[in-house]
Design a protein around this motif. Structure first.
Motif, PDB file in Angstrom:
ATOM      1  N   GLY A  68      30.463  -0.084  -7.531  1.00  0.00           N
ATOM      2  CA  GLY A  68      30.925  -0.809  -6.123  1.00  0.00           C
ATOM      3  C   GLY A  68      32.363  -1.069  -6.263  1.00  0.00           C
ATOM      4  N   LEU A  69      32.943  -1.790  -7.198  1.00  0.00           N
ATOM      5  CA  LEU A  69      34.255  -1.956  -7.223  1.00  0.00           C
ATOM      6  C   LEU A  69      35.091  -0.563  -7.214  1.00  0.00           C
ATOM      7  CD1 LEU A  69      34.425  -4.602  -9.880  1.00  0.00           C
ATOM      8  CD2 LEU A  69      35.102  -5.054  -7.546  1.00  0.00           C
ATOM      9  N   ARG A  70      34.521   0.566  -8.167  1.00  0.00           N
ATOM     10  CA  ARG A  70      35.228   1.733  -7.965  1.00  0.00           C
ATOM     11  C   ARG A  70      35.233   2.234  -6.398  1.00  0.00           C
ATOM     12  NH1 ARG A  70      32.023   6.624 -10.474  1.00  0.00           N
ATOM     13  NH2 ARG A  70      31.049   6.182  -8.629  1.00  0.00           N
ATOM     14  N   GLY A  71      34.038   2.214  -5.836  1.00  0.00           N
ATOM     15  CA  GLY A  71      34.070   2.555  -4.496  1.00  0.00           C
ATOM     16  C   GLY A  71      35.042   1.791  -3.501  1.00  0.00           C
ATOM     17  N   ILE A  72      35.134   0.734  -3.693  1.00  0.00           N
ATOM     18  CA  ILE A  72      36.138  -0.241  -2.807  1.00  0.00           C
ATOM     19  C   ILE A  72      37.494   0.310  -3.247  1.00  0.00           C
ATOM     20  CG2 ILE A  72      37.087  -2.442  -2.718  1.00  0.00           C
ATOM     21  CD1 ILE A  72      34.198  -3.813  -3.366  1.00  0.00           C
ATOM     22  N   PHE A  73      37.767   0.532  -4.430  1.00  0.00           N
ATOM     23  CA  PHE A  73      39.101   1.032  -4.825  1.00  0.00           C
ATOM     24  C   PHE A  73      39.531   2.285  -4.277  1.00  0.00           C
ATOM     25  CE2 PHE A  73      39.071  -1.771  -8.616  1.00  0.00           C
ATOM     26  CZ  PHE A  73      39.824  -2.764  -8.067  1.00  0.00           C
ATOM     27  N   TYR A  74      38.389   3.309  -4.323  1.00  0.00           N
ATOM     28  CA  TYR A  74      38.441   4.539  -3.637  1.00  0.00           C
ATOM     29  C   TYR A  74      38.668   4.638  -2.115  1.00  0.00           C
ATOM     30  CZ  TYR A  74      36.876   6.981  -7.549  1.00  0.00           C
ATOM     31  OH  TYR A  74      36.589   7.631  -9.052  1.00  0.00           O
ATOM     32  N   HIS A  75      37.844   3.455  -1.368  1.00  0.00           N
ATOM     33  CA  HIS A  75      38.090   3.548   0.071  1.00  0.00           C
ATOM     34  C   HIS A  75      39.391   3.009   0.470  1.00  0.00           C
ATOM     35  CE1 HIS A  75      37.703   1.439   4.014  1.00  0.00           C
ATOM     36  NE2 HIS A  75      36.658   2.204   4.011  1.00  0.00           N
ATOM     37  N   TRP A  76      40.049   2.004  -0.426  1.00  0.00           N
ATOM     38  CA  TRP A  76      41.350   1.618   0.052  1.00  0.00           C
ATOM     39  C   TRP A  76      42.169   2.666  -0.261  1.00  0.00           C
ATOM     40  CZ3 TRP A  76      45.691   0.984  -3.068  1.00  0.00           C
ATOM     41  CH2 TRP A  76      46.768   0.139  -2.171  1.00  0.00           C
ATOM     42  N   SER A  77      42.125   3.314  -1.475  1.00  0.00           N
ATOM     43  CA  SER A  77      43.054   4.402  -1.595  1.00  0.00           C
ATOM     44  C   SER A  77      43.141   5.721  -0.663  1.00  0.00           C
ATOM     45  CB  SER A  77      42.415   4.812  -3.071  1.00  0.00           C
ATOM     46  OG  SER A  77      42.754   4.254  -4.208  1.00  0.00           O
ATOM     47  N   SER A  78      41.975   5.795   0.000  1.00  0.00           N
ATOM     48  CA  SER A  78      41.976   6.736   0.896  1.00  0.00           C
ATOM     49  C   SER A  78      42.813   6.349   2.395  1.00  0.00           C
ATOM     50  CB  SER A  78      40.488   7.185   1.307  1.00  0.00           C
ATOM     51  OG  SER A  78      39.911   5.930   2.189  1.00  0.00           O
ATOM     52  N   GLN A  79      43.089   5.119   2.447  1.00  0.00           N
ATOM     53  CA  GLN A  79      43.784   4.707   3.485  1.00  0.00           C
ATOM     54  C   GLN A  79      45.274   4.964   3.271  1.00  0.00           C
ATOM     55  OE1 GLN A  79      41.714   4.254   6.447  1.00  0.00           O
ATOM     56  NE2 GLN A  79      40.059   4.751   4.951  1.00  0.00           N
ATOM     57  N   GLN A  80      45.737   5.252   1.980  1.00  0.00           N
ATOM     58  CA  GLN A  80      47.014   5.024   1.729  1.00  0.00           C
ATOM     59  C   GLN A  80      47.789   6.337   1.405  1.00  0.00           C
ATOM     60  OE1 GLN A  80      48.015   1.858   1.426  1.00  0.00           O
ATOM     61  NE2 GLN A  80      45.651   1.374   1.923  1.00  0.00           N
TER      62      GLN A  80
ATOM     63  N   VAL B 269      60.153  16.305   1.923  1.00  0.00           N
ATOM     64  CA  VAL B 269      60.946  14.956   1.871  1.00  0.00           C
ATOM     65  C   VAL B 269      60.312  13.820   2.376  1.00  0.00           C
ATOM     66  CG1 VAL B 269      63.018  13.736   2.474  1.00  0.00           C
ATOM     67  CG2 VAL B 269      63.218  16.153   1.740  1.00  0.00           C
ATOM     68  N   GLN B 270      59.622  14.168   3.894  1.00  0.00           N
ATOM     69  CA  GLN B 270      58.981  13.086   4.544  1.00  0.00           C
ATOM     70  C   GLN B 270      57.791  12.553   3.801  1.00  0.00           C
ATOM     71  OE1 GLN B 270      58.148  15.325   8.167  1.00  0.00           O
ATOM     72  NE2 GLN B 270      60.198  14.679   9.314  1.00  0.00           N
ATOM     73  N   VAL B 271      57.055  13.535   3.049  1.00  0.00           N
ATOM     74  CA  VAL B 271      55.902  12.963   2.150  1.00  0.00           C
ATOM     75  C   VAL B 271      56.398  12.402   1.191  1.00  0.00           C
ATOM     76  CG1 VAL B 271      53.996  14.069   0.734  1.00  0.00           C
ATOM     77  CG2 VAL B 271      54.425  15.219   2.759  1.00  0.00           C
ATOM     78  N   LYS B 272      57.167  12.427   0.309  1.00  0.00           N
ATOM     79  CA  LYS B 272      57.915  11.929  -0.849  1.00  0.00           C
ATOM     80  C   LYS B 272      58.102  10.483  -0.379  1.00  0.00           C
ATOM     81  CE  LYS B 272      59.090  15.492  -3.940  1.00  0.00           C
ATOM     82  NZ  LYS B 272      60.319  16.056  -4.763  1.00  0.00           N
ATOM     83  N   GLN B 273      58.787  10.015   0.966  1.00  0.00           N
ATOM     84  CA  GLN B 273      59.342   8.970   1.538  1.00  0.00           C
ATOM     85  C   GLN B 273      58.031   8.228   1.851  1.00  0.00           C
ATOM     86  OE1 GLN B 273      62.053  10.265   4.553  1.00  0.00           O
ATOM     87  NE2 GLN B 273      63.811  10.229   2.933  1.00  0.00           N
ATOM     88  N   GLY B 274      57.116   9.012   2.582  1.00  0.00           N
ATOM     89  CA  GLY B 274      55.993   8.043   3.029  1.00  0.00           C
ATOM     90  C   GLY B 274      54.689   7.867   2.103  1.00  0.00           C
ATOM     91  N   GLY B 275      54.488   8.619   1.126  1.00  0.00           N
ATOM     92  CA  GLY B 275      53.411   8.725   0.171  1.00  0.00           C
ATOM     93  C   GLY B 275      53.791   8.021  -1.174  1.00  0.00           C
ATOM     94  N   TRP B 276      52.668   8.116  -2.032  1.00  0.00           N
ATOM     95  CA  TRP B 276      52.798   7.669  -3.173  1.00  0.00           C
ATOM     96  C   TRP B 276      53.616   8.516  -4.210  1.00  0.00           C
ATOM     97  CZ3 TRP B 276      49.008   3.591  -5.561  1.00  0.00           C
ATOM     98  CH2 TRP B 276      48.638   2.603  -4.690  1.00  0.00           C
ATOM     99  N   SER B 277      54.366   8.148  -5.091  1.00  0.00           N
ATOM    100  CA  SER B 277      54.843   9.107  -6.120  1.00  0.00           C
ATOM    101  C   SER B 277      53.553   9.402  -6.991  1.00  0.00           C
ATOM    102  CB  SER B 277      55.968   8.475  -7.037  1.00  0.00           C
ATOM    103  OG  SER B 277      55.141   7.397  -7.855  1.00  0.00           O
TER     104      SER B 277
ATOM    105  N   ARG C 276      52.851   7.016  -9.878  1.00  0.00           N
ATOM    106  CA  ARG C 276      52.386   5.609  -9.151  1.00  0.00           C
ATOM    107  C   ARG C 276      50.776   5.941  -8.973  1.00  0.00           C
ATOM    108  NH1 ARG C 276      53.551   2.717  -3.452  1.00  0.00           N
ATOM    109  NH2 ARG C 276      52.281   0.796  -3.877  1.00  0.00           N
ATOM    110  N   THR C 277      50.794   7.406  -8.517  1.00  0.00           N
ATOM    111  CA  THR C 277      49.233   7.816  -8.072  1.00  0.00           C
ATOM    112  C   THR C 277      48.406   7.888  -9.343  1.00  0.00           C
ATOM    113  OG1 THR C 277      50.082   8.938  -6.210  1.00  0.00           O
ATOM    114  CG2 THR C 277      47.843   9.415  -6.950  1.00  0.00           C
ATOM    115  N   PHE C 278      48.925   8.483 -10.406  1.00  0.00           N
ATOM    116  CA  PHE C 278      48.268   8.719 -11.546  1.00  0.00           C
ATOM    117  C   PHE C 278      47.958   7.345 -12.355  1.00  0.00           C
ATOM    118  CE2 PHE C 278      48.239   9.512 -16.187  1.00  0.00           C
ATOM    119  CZ  PHE C 278      47.026  10.320 -16.328  1.00  0.00           C
ATOM    120  N   LEU C 279      48.872   6.303 -12.344  1.00  0.00           N
ATOM    121  CA  LEU C 279      48.506   5.076 -13.020  1.00  0.00           C
ATOM    122  C   LEU C 279      47.528   4.320 -12.202  1.00  0.00           C
ATOM    123  CD1 LEU C 279      52.281   4.150 -13.914  1.00  0.00           C
ATOM    124  CD2 LEU C 279      50.375   4.874 -15.337  1.00  0.00           C
ATOM    125  N   TRP C 280      47.633   4.348 -10.579  1.00  0.00           N
ATOM    126  CA  TRP C 280      46.621   3.745 -10.214  1.00  0.00           C
ATOM    127  C   TRP C 280      45.062   4.115 -10.307  1.00  0.00           C
ATOM    128  CZ3 TRP C 280      45.178  -0.237  -7.945  1.00  0.00           C
ATOM    129  CH2 TRP C 280      44.199  -0.390  -6.864  1.00  0.00           C
TER     130      TRP C 280
END
Length: 293
Positions: free
Chosen positions: A14-26, A207-215, A218-222
């Motif tokens: 359930g915690l994993r699903g919550i993290f997935y849900h939050w991540s999908s919004q980022q 360039v826009q993707v790199k500025q607006g999204g996660w590196s 950071r994504t891999f560590l998350w």
């Protein structure tokens, strides 16, 4: 004991699903994140296997099936959400316990008592009620084939986990194989998808993707951080399979969707519909029935 283990596993997932849900919004790259999730499991499992001195026997190779089934199930689910109706896919991905109860009976002759069957039906009905959408119609079944495949492979993943306990495979070597093959598949998927995007996206867009999204780092560590919930959830569900009836463990773990709903209610401020409240109540009654019957 198995009921407590399954409930704790549902908590982790359930915690994993919550993290997935939050991540999908980022705007996070899903495949890279899942690569990180499985990579954590691989590192932790391999380390634990040596710390506890567990044997790498042939029976532990069942983990390869678990990792493959998990990858295919996720791939089918994501494809279903991409091309089909989300409500239908959500319903179908809530049905693996039904696949498990059928396969466990056919392959191993596992049966349920009348009380257990009653509790199982309550839990599954509750899950389906939570995931039901009023706008679902018979004539609107786009992506159903992907949802059915996801349902089948999620169920087969549970069966492979149970089978590893029947073979008395050591826990951490089994999980090592599972997470390693899963890491490999998600890494390949990420690299292929990245290569496709690099050929179609313009320099300005990059360039826009790199500025607006996660590196990527950071994504891999998350993903690696989320991987801890997945790792402990798998330890708990495999141990629950060892002591409990396959279909009942699968059904109890499937109620992790209720935690995700609670998260969306408390933090995202999404109001529950009457159907969702009813489904949650039915599932909880089913859990209580398992404890009493």
């Amino acid at each position: 004991m198995w009921l407590l283990l399954a409930a704790l596993s549902a908590l982790c997932f359930g915690l994993r699903g919550i993290f997935y849900h939050w991540s999908s919004q980022q705007g996070i790259d899903r495949n890279l994140m899942l690569f990180g999730v499985f990579f954590t499991g691989a590192v932790a499992s391999v380390s634990a296997s040596f710390i506890f001195g567990q044997d790498w026997t042939a029976s532990a190779l069942t983990g390869l099936f678990m990792g493959t089934f998990s990858f295919v199930a996720n791939a089918c689910m994501f494809q279903g959400f991409a091309v089909g109706k989300s409500s239908l896919i959500a319903i179908l991905t809530g049905l693996p316990p039904v696949v498990v109860v059928v396969l466990a009976y056919v392959l191993w002759g596992e049966t349920l008592t009348l009380g257990q069957l009653f509790a199982f039906v309550l839990i599954v009905v509750g899950i389906l009620t939570v995931r039901y959408s009023n706008d679902l119609r018979i004539g609107n079944l786009q992506g159903a084939q992907w949802g059915l495949l996801a349902m089948l492979f999620f169920g087969m993943n549970d069966m492979a986990g149970k089978y590893s306990t029947k073979l008395e495979a050591e826990l951490f070597p089994t999980l090592s194989y599972m997470f390693t093959i899963g890491s490999f598949f998600f890494a390949v998927w990420w690299l292929v998808d990245k290569n496709k995007k690099s050929k179609t996206v313009t320099t300005t867009e990059v360039v826009q993707v790199k500025q607006g999204g996660w590196s990527e780092k950071r994504t891999f560590l998350w993903g690696m951080l989320i991987g801890l919930t997945n790792f402990f959830g798998m330890i708990l569900i495999i141990t629950a399979f060892k002591y409990g009836v396959t279909s009942l463990v699968s059904a109890v773990v499937a109620i992790n969707v209720l935690m995700i709903l609670l998260y969306t209610r408390v933090f995202v401020k999404v109001k529950f519909s009457r159907l969702e409240v009813t489904g949650m109540a039915i599932s909880l009654i089913g859990i209580l029935a398992l404890r009493l019957l």
